[in-house]
Design a protein around this motif. Structure first.
Motif: not given
Length: 214
Positions: A104-108, A147-148, A205-206
């Motif tokens: 899994t690649i996490a992109y912030f 993200g937010f 968390v959404w």
């Protein structure tokens, strides 16, 4: 909490499509909503979640009995199903890197410019992050964006007849956004806690679904 009108079974998947931003880069999917009530579609800022909460039930009933509309509906939902459930080797990533499909690649990113219905971006970097999500979805990467979900902070601008720039701050109503609370394996909504000096803060968390990408 969003209250939706009773949806005819024949077109009930309009709800499902509304909560997946796949429609944001597929104009034929957006047309399933805009053709029902073009005026309302403009008034709600091209947001299908809000649109479904405000559309007159008679328009949904008429669409459910309109052969042209239901044929288009069937075609688009079929495309959506094939997109969301590709077979082995049907995506670029699974063909090119089959040994990495379990990773899994996490992109912030501080902002994601996905669509005007989700105003959590202000400029080019947000648009770039949103495009990354859409492209990785198309390529089939095992990818998740983090993200937010800002409730407020971004604004719309207009120019008065005197040439004065005005800013209008809109508060994001989560109940009208194409986002849903994220739930854990136990079915409960996910809350996270962060310890700060002298206090602990909590965040809900959404989940925003962007094609195959959460």
């Amino acid at each position: 909490m969003t209250v939706f009108p009773i949806m005819p079974a024949r077109v009930s998947r309009l709800y499902e499509l509304a909560y997946n931003l796949w429609w944001s880069w597929h104009p034929e999917a957006r047309a399933l909503y805009s053709t029902l009530d073009p005026t309302l579609w403009e008034q709600v800022g091209h947001n299908p979640v809000r649109f479904l909460s405000e559309v007159q039930p008679r328009y949904l009933e008429e669409a459910a009995h309109d052969e042209t509309y239901t044929q288009q509906y069937d075609s688009i939902t079929g495309d959506f199903d094939r997109y969301m459930h590709p077979g082995p080797g049907e995506t670029w990533f699974s063909r090119t890197y089959p040994e990495l499909t379990d990773c899994t690649i996490a992109y912030f990113s501080a902002e994601f410019g996905l669509h005007e219905a989700l105003p959590i971006y202000s400029g080019g970097l947000g648009i770039l992050a949103g495009d990354h999500c859409k492209e990785t979805s198309d390529l089939g990467l095992p990818f998740v964006g983090v993200g937010f979900l800002y409730p407020q902070g971004y604004f719309r601008q207009s120019i008065t007849r005197d040439g004065v720039q005005e800013a209008f701050y809109d508060k994001l109503l989560f109940s009208e956004a194409p986002a849903t609370p994220a739930c854990g394996p136990d079915g409960h909504e996910v809350l996270i806690g962060v310890d700060l000096p002298g206090r602990r803060i909590h965040a809900k968390v959404w989940k925003v679904q962007v094609g195959r990408i959460p």
